[in-house]
Design a protein around this motif. Structure first.
Motif, PDB file in Angstrom:
ATOM      1  N   LYS A  30       0.657  -1.480   0.074  1.00  0.00           N
ATOM      2  CA  LYS A  30      -0.327  -0.499  -0.238  1.00  0.00           C
ATOM      3  C   LYS A  30       1.025   1.316  -0.251  1.00  0.00           C
ATOM      4  CE  LYS A  30      -3.919   2.204  -0.001  1.00  0.00           C
ATOM      5  NZ  LYS A  30      -4.570   1.948  -0.934  1.00  0.00           N
ATOM      6  N   LEU A  31       2.344   1.351   0.860  1.00  0.00           N
ATOM      7  CA  LEU A  31       3.172   2.506   1.222  1.00  0.00           C
ATOM      8  C   LEU A  31       3.517   2.947  -1.110  1.00  0.00           C
ATOM      9  CD1 LEU A  31       5.028   2.250   3.559  1.00  0.00           C
ATOM     10  CD2 LEU A  31       3.721   3.923   3.804  1.00  0.00           C
ATOM     11  N   ASP A  32       4.026   1.555  -1.225  1.00  0.00           N
ATOM     12  CA  ASP A  32       4.148   2.031  -2.340  1.00  0.00           C
ATOM     13  C   ASP A  32       3.018   2.223  -3.720  1.00  0.00           C
ATOM     14  OD1 ASP A  32       6.911   0.766  -1.835  1.00  0.00           O
ATOM     15  OD2 ASP A  32       6.280  -0.948  -2.519  1.00  0.00           O
ATOM     16  N   GLU A  33       2.259   1.539  -3.298  1.00  0.00           N
ATOM     17  CA  GLU A  33       0.983   1.826  -3.990  1.00  0.00           C
ATOM     18  C   GLU A  33       0.342   3.477  -4.164  1.00  0.00           C
ATOM     19  OE1 GLU A  33      -4.189   1.037  -4.843  1.00  0.00           O
ATOM     20  OE2 GLU A  33      -2.496  -0.257  -3.577  1.00  0.00           O
ATOM     21  N   LEU A  34       0.418   4.107  -2.470  1.00  0.00           N
ATOM     22  CA  LEU A  34       0.358   5.344  -2.647  1.00  0.00           C
ATOM     23  C   LEU A  34       1.621   6.159  -3.012  1.00  0.00           C
ATOM     24  CD1 LEU A  34      -0.432   5.905   1.212  1.00  0.00           C
ATOM     25  CD2 LEU A  34      -1.963   6.225  -0.452  1.00  0.00           C
ATOM     26  N   ARG A  35       2.907   5.572  -2.407  1.00  0.00           N
ATOM     27  CA  ARG A  35       3.669   7.072  -3.133  1.00  0.00           C
ATOM     28  C   ARG A  35       3.686   7.200  -5.091  1.00  0.00           C
ATOM     29  NH1 ARG A  35       7.749   4.518   1.352  1.00  0.00           N
ATOM     30  NH2 ARG A  35       6.980   6.159   3.084  1.00  0.00           N
ATOM     31  N   SER A  36       3.738   5.537  -5.681  1.00  0.00           N
ATOM     32  CA  SER A  36       3.738   5.919  -6.668  1.00  0.00           C
ATOM     33  C   SER A  36       2.262   6.651  -7.655  1.00  0.00           C
ATOM     34  CB  SER A  36       3.175   4.344  -7.239  1.00  0.00           C
ATOM     35  OG  SER A  36       3.538   4.169  -9.451  1.00  0.00           O
ATOM     36  N   ALA A  37       1.385   6.833  -7.126  1.00  0.00           N
ATOM     37  CA  ALA A  37       0.484   7.191  -7.787  1.00  0.00           C
ATOM     38  C   ALA A  37       0.459   9.000  -7.133  1.00  0.00           C
ATOM     39  CB  ALA A  37      -0.801   6.957  -6.677  1.00  0.00           C
ATOM     40  N   LEU A  38       1.546   9.071  -6.084  1.00  0.00           N
ATOM     41  CA  LEU A  38       1.395  10.363  -6.017  1.00  0.00           C
ATOM     42  C   LEU A  38       2.248  11.295  -6.648  1.00  0.00           C
ATOM     43  CD1 LEU A  38       0.791  13.279  -3.828  1.00  0.00           C
ATOM     44  CD2 LEU A  38       2.592  11.875  -2.148  1.00  0.00           C
ATOM     45  N   ASN A  39       3.975  10.077  -7.123  1.00  0.00           N
ATOM     46  CA  ASN A  39       4.060  10.866  -7.799  1.00  0.00           C
ATOM     47  C   ASN A  39       3.653  10.612  -9.535  1.00  0.00           C
ATOM     48  OD1 ASN A  39       6.754  10.044  -9.590  1.00  0.00           O
ATOM     49  ND2 ASN A  39       8.031  10.942  -8.070  1.00  0.00           N
ATOM     50  N   GLU A  40       2.978  10.313  -9.984  1.00  0.00           N
ATOM     51  CA  GLU A  40       2.920  10.308 -11.160  1.00  0.00           C
ATOM     52  C   GLU A  40       1.788  11.510 -12.257  1.00  0.00           C
ATOM     53  OE1 GLU A  40       0.830   6.767 -11.925  1.00  0.00           O
ATOM     54  OE2 GLU A  40       2.348   5.268 -12.215  1.00  0.00           O
ATOM     55  N   ARG A  41       1.173  11.787 -10.512  1.00  0.00           N
ATOM     56  CA  ARG A  41       0.348  12.604 -10.385  1.00  0.00           C
ATOM     57  C   ARG A  41       0.616  14.154 -10.378  1.00  0.00           C
ATOM     58  NH1 ARG A  41      -3.222  10.811  -6.526  1.00  0.00           N
ATOM     59  NH2 ARG A  41      -1.831  12.285  -4.721  1.00  0.00           N
ATOM     60  N   SER A  42       1.412  14.181  -9.319  1.00  0.00           N
ATOM     61  CA  SER A  42       2.431  15.521  -9.508  1.00  0.00           C
ATOM     62  C   SER A  42       2.980  15.556 -10.330  1.00  0.00           C
ATOM     63  CB  SER A  42       3.369  15.374  -8.073  1.00  0.00           C
ATOM     64  OG  SER A  42       4.455  16.204  -7.819  1.00  0.00           O
ATOM     65  N   ILE A  43       3.383  14.902 -10.611  1.00  0.00           N
ATOM     66  CA  ILE A  43       4.434  14.905 -12.882  1.00  0.00           C
ATOM     67  C   ILE A  43       3.601  15.406 -13.528  1.00  0.00           C
ATOM     68  CG2 ILE A  43       5.583  14.009 -14.109  1.00  0.00           C
ATOM     69  CD1 ILE A  43       6.856  12.081 -12.916  1.00  0.00           C
ATOM     70  N   GLN A  44       2.868  15.088 -13.413  1.00  0.00           N
ATOM     71  CA  GLN A  44       1.097  15.922 -14.585  1.00  0.00           C
ATOM     72  C   GLN A  44       0.877  17.104 -14.003  1.00  0.00           C
ATOM     73  OE1 GLN A  44      -0.849  13.456 -16.586  1.00  0.00           O
ATOM     74  NE2 GLN A  44      -2.016  15.376 -17.123  1.00  0.00           N
ATOM     75  N   ILE A  45       0.863  17.665 -12.897  1.00  0.00           N
ATOM     76  CA  ILE A  45       0.748  18.881 -12.410  1.00  0.00           C
ATOM     77  C   ILE A  45       1.314  19.458 -13.150  1.00  0.00           C
ATOM     78  CG2 ILE A  45       0.145  20.015 -10.352  1.00  0.00           C
ATOM     79  CD1 ILE A  45      -1.735  17.755  -9.129  1.00  0.00           C
ATOM     80  N   VAL A  46       2.941  19.241 -12.288  1.00  0.00           N
ATOM     81  CA  VAL A  46       4.034  20.143 -12.687  1.00  0.00           C
ATOM     82  C   VAL A  46       4.286  20.437 -13.743  1.00  0.00           C
ATOM     83  CG1 VAL A  46       6.727  19.862 -12.106  1.00  0.00           C
ATOM     84  CG2 VAL A  46       4.818  19.171 -10.483  1.00  0.00           C
ATOM     85  N   ARG A  47       3.816  19.299 -15.199  1.00  0.00           N
ATOM     86  CA  ARG A  47       4.064  19.580 -16.714  1.00  0.00           C
ATOM     87  C   ARG A  47       3.062  20.641 -16.997  1.00  0.00           C
ATOM     88  NH1 ARG A  47       3.754  14.032 -17.285  1.00  0.00           N
ATOM     89  NH2 ARG A  47       5.993  14.047 -18.030  1.00  0.00           N
ATOM     90  N   GLU A  48       2.229  20.289 -16.422  1.00  0.00           N
ATOM     91  CA  GLU A  48       0.853  22.006 -16.770  1.00  0.00           C
ATOM     92  C   GLU A  48       1.604  22.565 -15.898  1.00  0.00           C
ATOM     93  OE1 GLU A  48      -3.217  19.626 -15.526  1.00  0.00           O
ATOM     94  OE2 GLU A  48      -2.627  18.614 -16.577  1.00  0.00           O
ATOM     95  N   ASN A  49       1.623  22.570 -15.083  1.00  0.00           N
ATOM     96  CA  ASN A  49       2.281  23.573 -14.848  1.00  0.00           C
ATOM     97  C   ASN A  49       3.281  24.595 -15.249  1.00  0.00           C
ATOM     98  OD1 ASN A  49      -0.114  23.903 -12.782  1.00  0.00           O
ATOM     99  ND2 ASN A  49       1.315  23.419 -10.957  1.00  0.00           N
ATOM    100  N   LEU A  50       4.468  23.728 -16.038  1.00  0.00           N
ATOM    101  CA  LEU A  50       5.413  24.410 -16.097  1.00  0.00           C
ATOM    102  C   LEU A  50       4.724  25.367 -17.533  1.00  0.00           C
ATOM    103  CD1 LEU A  50       8.043  21.505 -15.459  1.00  0.00           C
ATOM    104  CD2 LEU A  50       8.117  24.111 -14.512  1.00  0.00           C
ATOM    105  N   GLU A  51       3.880  24.550 -18.688  1.00  0.00           N
ATOM    106  CA  GLU A  51       4.391  25.266 -20.052  1.00  0.00           C
ATOM    107  C   GLU A  51       3.347  26.099 -19.036  1.00  0.00           C
ATOM    108  OE1 GLU A  51       1.207  21.971 -21.557  1.00  0.00           O
ATOM    109  OE2 GLU A  51       3.150  20.625 -21.611  1.00  0.00           O
ATOM    110  N   GLU A  52       1.855  26.646 -17.679  1.00  0.00           N
ATOM    111  CA  GLU A  52       2.308  27.820 -17.785  1.00  0.00           C
ATOM    112  C   GLU A  52       2.546  28.246 -17.102  1.00  0.00           C
ATOM    113  OE1 GLU A  52      -2.596  28.845 -15.164  1.00  0.00           O
ATOM    114  OE2 GLU A  52      -1.891  26.644 -15.049  1.00  0.00           O
ATOM    115  N   GLU A  53       3.246  28.174 -17.022  1.00  0.00           N
ATOM    116  CA  GLU A  53       4.450  29.193 -16.332  1.00  0.00           C
ATOM    117  C   GLU A  53       5.395  29.845 -17.148  1.00  0.00           C
ATOM    118  OE1 GLU A  53       7.970  31.453 -14.103  1.00  0.00           O
ATOM    119  OE2 GLU A  53       6.134  30.065 -13.270  1.00  0.00           O
ATOM    120  N   GLU A  54       4.965  28.932 -18.615  1.00  0.00           N
ATOM    121  CA  GLU A  54       6.185  29.864 -19.720  1.00  0.00           C
ATOM    122  C   GLU A  54       5.222  30.730 -20.030  1.00  0.00           C
ATOM    123  OE1 GLU A  54       7.916  28.013 -24.421  1.00  0.00           O
ATOM    124  OE2 GLU A  54       6.643  27.030 -22.351  1.00  0.00           O
TER     125      GLU A  54
END
Length: 413
Positions: A30-54
């Motif tokens: 469950k810990l691995d699952e939580l961290r993996s899902a959180l990492n994937e979601r965070s990468i998606q958000i950061v990628r979108e925000n970097l585009e918006e930052e530009e």
């Protein structure tokens, strides 16, 4: 009533009533699952925000030179290398390892160290390093732990131990940390369980105090080692402490388990019975499962002891983090300024709507109950005494909307 109804219901252990048992215990998967899902979601958000930052940079002239960790132009490229779950784990572990040294510098007790480490681990179950850098979160966790463990340190001498950090940053992050902890500040550490066992072992027959002290002192490094792992997120503190004792002295630990689970007997587990050759008393029911848990925990001890924390690896991850941090949460970026403006506009709109509702409510109340008593004209505009003597229905005597009678009229004269 049946006899079974008279059987007292066994009380649950106090630990099982705690928020740690209810909300902060997970299986390894469950810990691995939580961290993996959180990492994937965070990468998606950061990628979108970097585009918006530009886009925000192109439309504004925000100056990011004064920011201590601004988003670099290279971060806006498509080939940005985001942190993996392993990268984040290594970086968090690096800052966890710095907490004992920091606590020693402040002269703080072990309980503050253990609590701060627990807070840091729990924080990164719901947040990623790409959102909040552990360089800032670690001091915030330690500062909060000083408060919750009643070892208060003023913010100014506290922040002086951390270079390139401002007190405002720690105070702002303190609430973010508390919110991520769900405002559940109580922690149950294995060091507390070990102290409890040190006392309880003294009730074990045929055991000297010096033996107990030696075992407890030898187990202490294993408890400290456990804080560098996820054991506290998977096992109970008492299990971790007993596993440490079992690794130091398995015979003593199994004697203790037998003593606690069964009435005292002349034959102890692992000890030959007098006059019966090699016959040994079996361990109590359930102890085998507990010993299996001990083996799992001890395996983590051994694995962690072999790990060597690479400072160079941590620095390399930190350098990459500068190009993939979430610009929405970094002061000085164009996106941060844009979000602040949006928040301020939303707050202003909320205040305006609240004022309008209050005004409408006041108008509704006045329509039903009349105006506010505070709107009565001041004393200098009150009618003179002669006005009341001019007649019961004269204009001057009736300017207040009421009928005025002279005393001779009331008496009928």
């Amino acid at each position: 009533m049946s006899g079974s109804s008279d059987t007292p219901i066994p009380k649950r252990p106090l630990y099982e009533e705690s928020s740690q048992f209810k909300h902060w215990r997970f299986s390894r998967s469950k810990l691995d699952e939580l961290r993996s899902a959180l990492n994937e979601r965070s990468i998606q958000i950061v990628r979108e925000n970097l585009e918006e930052e530009e886009k925000a940079r192109a439309s504004t002239s925000t100056d990011t030179n004064e920011v201590d960790n601004p988003i670099k132009p290279a971060a806006l490229a498509v080939d940005t290398q985001y942190l993996s779950t392993e990268d984040e784990s290594l970086l968090v572990s690096f800052y966890i390892s710095s907490i004992p040294k920091t606590c020693a510098g402040f002269g703080l007790p072990e309980v503050v160290e253990a609590t701060a480490i627990s807070y840091l681990k729990r924080f990164y179950l719901w947040n990623t390093c790409m959102d909040y850098h552990p360089r800032k979160v670690m001091p915030a966790c330690l500062f909060l732990a000083c408060k919750t463990e009643n070892c208060l340190i003023p913010i100014d001498p506290f922040i002086s131990r951390f270079s390139k950090l401002k007190s405002e940053e720690i105070l702002e992050l303190e609430f973010v940390v508390a919110r991520s902890l769900k405002f559940e500040f109580t922690t149950w550490g294995a060091h507390k369980s070990l102290k409890g066992f040190a006392l309880d072992l003294q009730t074990l027959p045929n055991t000297t105090l010096s033996t107990i002290n030696n075992v407890i002192q030898s187990a202490q490094p294993l408890i400290q080692l456990s804080r560098q792992t996820d054991l506290e997120l998977t096992y109970a503190p008492s299990q971790i402490a007993l596993a440490a004792l079992h690794q130091i002295d398995p015979v003593l630990t199994e004697r203790y388990l037998s003593f606690k689970r069964e009435p005292p007997s002349s034959v102890e587990p692992g000890v030959e019975a007098d006059g019966k050759g090699k016959q040994k008393k079996p361990l109590p029911v359930g102890t085998e499962a507990l010993l299996q848990i001990f083996e799992e925990i001890k395996a983590v001890f051994s694995e962690q002891a072999k790990k060597v924390l690479s400072i160079e690896r941590s620095k390399e991850i930190d350098r990459r983090l500068r190009t993939c941090a979430n610009p929405e949460l970094i002061k000085g970026t164009a996106l941060y300024a844009k979000r602040k403006q949006e928040e301020e506009a939303q707050e202003a709109e909320k205040r305006q709507k609240k004022a309008e509702r209050a005004q409408a409510s006041k108008a509704s109340d006045e329509a039903i109950f009349g105006g506010d008593l505070r709107t009565i004209p001041p004393a200098d505009s009150a009618p003179s005494e002669s006005a009341f003597l001019d007649g019961p229905c004269s204009d001057t005597g009736n300017q207040w909307g009421m009928t005025v009678f002279r005393s001779d009229q009331l008496c009928g004269s």
